[in-house]
Design a protein around this motif. Structure first.
Motif, PDB file in Angstrom:
ATOM      1  N   ALA A   1       0.804  -1.221   0.000  1.00  0.00           N
ATOM      2  CA  ALA A   1       0.000   0.000   0.000  1.00  0.00           C
ATOM      3  C   ALA A   1       0.837   1.272   0.000  1.00  0.00           C
ATOM      4  N   LYS A   2       2.123   1.183   0.266  1.00  0.00           N
ATOM      5  CA  LYS A   2       2.990   2.361   0.331  1.00  0.00           C
ATOM      6  C   LYS A   2       3.927   2.482  -0.862  1.00  0.00           C
ATOM      7  N   ASN A   3       4.461   1.372  -1.336  1.00  0.00           N
ATOM      8  CA  ASN A   3       5.559   1.393  -2.289  1.00  0.00           C
ATOM      9  C   ASN A   3       5.109   0.969  -3.679  1.00  0.00           C
TER      10      ASN A   3
ATOM     11  N   GLN B   1       8.876  10.552  -6.635  1.00  0.00           N
ATOM     12  CA  GLN B   1      10.222  10.918  -7.021  1.00  0.00           C
ATOM     13  C   GLN B   1      10.537  10.263  -8.366  1.00  0.00           C
ATOM     14  N   SER B   2      11.276  10.987  -9.192  1.00  0.00           N
ATOM     15  CA  SER B   2      11.692  10.440 -10.473  1.00  0.00           C
ATOM     16  C   SER B   2      12.825   9.441 -10.272  1.00  0.00           C
ATOM     17  N   ILE B   3      12.757   8.303 -10.990  1.00  0.00           N
ATOM     18  CA  ILE B   3      13.863   7.341 -10.979  1.00  0.00           C
ATOM     19  C   ILE B   3      14.413   7.175 -12.394  1.00  0.00           C
ATOM     20  N   ARG B   4      14.139   8.140 -13.232  1.00  0.00           N
ATOM     21  CA  ARG B   4      14.596   8.075 -14.616  1.00  0.00           C
ATOM     22  C   ARG B   4      16.113   7.936 -14.696  1.00  0.00           C
ATOM     23  N   SER B   5      16.827   8.629 -13.831  1.00  0.00           N
ATOM     24  CA  SER B   5      18.292   8.580 -13.869  1.00  0.00           C
ATOM     25  C   SER B   5      18.839   7.276 -13.300  1.00  0.00           C
ATOM     26  N   HIS B   6      17.981   6.466 -12.669  1.00  0.00           N
ATOM     27  CA  HIS B   6      18.414   5.187 -12.091  1.00  0.00           C
ATOM     28  C   HIS B   6      18.163   4.019 -13.048  1.00  0.00           C
TER      29      HIS B   6
ATOM     30  N   GLY C   1       9.328 -12.697  -7.662  1.00  0.00           N
ATOM     31  CA  GLY C   1      10.134 -12.859  -6.456  1.00  0.00           C
ATOM     32  C   GLY C   1      10.576 -11.514  -5.925  1.00  0.00           C
ATOM     33  N   THR C   2      11.867 -11.324  -5.775  1.00  0.00           N
ATOM     34  CA  THR C   2      12.407 -10.046  -5.303  1.00  0.00           C
ATOM     35  C   THR C   2      12.886  -9.166  -6.445  1.00  0.00           C
ATOM     36  N   ASP C   3      12.719  -9.630  -7.681  1.00  0.00           N
ATOM     37  CA  ASP C   3      13.159  -8.864  -8.847  1.00  0.00           C
ATOM     38  C   ASP C   3      12.008  -8.073  -9.450  1.00  0.00           C
ATOM     39  N   LEU C   4      12.338  -6.904  -9.983  1.00  0.00           N
ATOM     40  CA  LEU C   4      11.409  -6.105 -10.760  1.00  0.00           C
ATOM     41  C   LEU C   4      11.913  -6.053 -12.199  1.00  0.00           C
TER      42      LEU C   4
ATOM     43  N   SER D   1      15.677  -4.993 -11.917  1.00  0.00           N
ATOM     44  CA  SER D   1      16.154  -4.437 -10.653  1.00  0.00           C
ATOM     45  C   SER D   1      16.203  -5.546  -9.617  1.00  0.00           C
ATOM     46  N   SER D   2      17.337  -5.654  -8.957  1.00  0.00           N
ATOM     47  CA  SER D   2      17.490  -6.631  -7.881  1.00  0.00           C
ATOM     48  C   SER D   2      17.595  -5.957  -6.518  1.00  0.00           C
ATOM     49  N   ASP D   3      17.337  -4.645  -6.489  1.00  0.00           N
ATOM     50  CA  ASP D   3      17.451  -3.887  -5.243  1.00  0.00           C
ATOM     51  C   ASP D   3      16.175  -3.102  -4.957  1.00  0.00           C
ATOM     52  N   GLU D   4      15.031  -3.748  -5.247  1.00  0.00           N
ATOM     53  CA  GLU D   4      13.710  -3.181  -4.955  1.00  0.00           C
ATOM     54  C   GLU D   4      13.459  -1.872  -5.689  1.00  0.00           C
TER      55      GLU D   4
END
Length: 373
Positions: free
Chosen positions: A181-183, A204-209, A225-228, A240-243
């Motif tokens: 519900a938050k993330n 927040q923008s994550i375009r640069s990430h 799993g834990t990957d996006l 992404s392996s770091d949430e």
């Protein structure tokens, strides 16, 4: 051959492209850019809302919620037999809707809008739009000038952010994923990507990430799993392996556009898109196996059923089924083929499909005889 996506389209051309390539390309959702603010008008009330172009459907507990053109939002409490329109705070096209439980859900669409519901889709509030999104990009780009170790890269980011502000809110968001519900994250055209950690109250923008230097369109985001994973045009595949803090590029199995990602019950992920191309990865996107979709017809949406099998729709109105372990599709018999755009499984097991002609409830379609085609 690398697929080149047109960067500018007229409103008429855009509508044609929507229907021919999964109704998710959405390259220009607003006919004219508004540089002095985004005019927000509530969606009109229409008796034909459920028969209009609907682009996505999701399940919120026992309720079904669908979104589409003109900001239409409709709900069904009888497994898709009947639908009623609910109030929407925007009149621009909504592209995608997802719920994390029977109450909390979000929808995204044209002009960079993000809508939120806390009551299972009965009421909605706007959390983000293209004007605010561009302002966030510009503010963060300015702040990065002093802290960046790469002055040229920081200046390029600032120029791109200023361009977003100057061009106005004409860029759609195309998909979203909330892990709770938050993330949550939203992605869209021209590499737009934002994250929230307070349920959408701030972004927040994550375009640069994200490893997407050319600002290619991002069409789909999925969690395994834990990957996006994020997929987009011209073979864009990211993990992404770091949430979601950073996304790295993956070697794509083909250079065409990927319109959708679908997690499977076994922990693998399917990527699908142009010309009927579909691939499965069982090792977090490191390698991919081609799936046989029987015909080279663009695939538009995916759904994992309660029995673990995966369905894919295409723009001709086919519904393809991959049982667990299958690499070749079978075709479900659908009596009303159309340009299918999304799917959900109702509480009674029925397959509910959104399409260019509105909503279709295929009672018994999931259990119907299958055949190769």
């Amino acid at each position: 051959m690398r697929i080149q996506t047109p960067r500018l389209l007229s409103q008429h051309a855009f509508k044609t492209l929507m229907l021919s390539v999964s109704i998710m390309t959405a390259l220009t959702g607003v006919a004219a850019a508004q540089t002095d603010g985004l005019p927000m008008q509530p969606s009109i009330t229409s008796a034909m809302a459920a028969q209009s172009v609907m682009l996505s459907v999701a399940r919120a507990g026992d309720r079904l919620v669908a979104v589409g053109e003109r900001g239409f939002i409709i709900v069904s409490d009888d497994n898709g037999r009947t639908w009623k329109q609910v109030n929407s705070p925007v009149s621009m096209t909504l592209v995608r809707v997802r719920f994390i439980d029977d109450r909390e859900g979000w929808a995204v669409g044209h002009a960079g809008v993000v809508l939120h519901s806390q009551d299972g889709g009965l009421s909605w509030s706007k959390q983000l739009d293209g004007v605010l999104a561009a302002a966030i990009e510009l503010q963060e780009a300015r702040q990065s000038i002093d802290s960046s170790t790469d002055a040229d890269k920081a200046q390029e980011r600032l120029s791109q952010a200023q361009q977003l502000v100057d061009e106005g809110p004409d860029k759609p968001l195309l998909d979203l994923l909330f892990v709770d519900a938050k993330n949550g994250l939203v992605v869209g055209a021209y590499g737009l990507a934002f994250v929230t950690h307070d349920g959408g109250l701030s972004w927040q923008s994550i375009r640069s990430h994200i490893d997407n230097p050319n600002g290619l369109h991002l069409y789909s985001i999925e969690r395994v799993g834990t990957d996006l994973f994020i997929a987009g045009e011209q073979g864009t595949l990211l993990r992404s392996s770091d949430e979601g803090l950073t996304f790295e590029s993956l070697a794509s199995p083909y250079e065409g556009t990927t319109f959708g990602l679908q997690a499977t019950s076994s922990g693998s992920i399917l990527a699908f898109g142009l010309r009927g191309k579909a691939y499965e990865s069982k090792d977090r996107g490191d390698t991919w196996q081609r799936l046989d979709t029987l015909q080279p017809i663009t695939l538009t949406s995916g759904l994992r059923l309660e029995d673990g099998s995966v369905l894919l729709t295409d723009e001709s109105g086919r519904v393809l089924r991959f049982k667990v372990g299958d690499t070749k599709a079978s075709v479900l018999k659908i009596t009303q083929p159309s340009y299918f755009t999304g799917m959900a499984q109702a509480a009674n097991g029925n397959l509910i499909i959104s399409s260019a002609r509105g909503m279709l409830s295929s009672a018994g379609a999931v259990e119907s005889p299958e055949h190769d085609q």
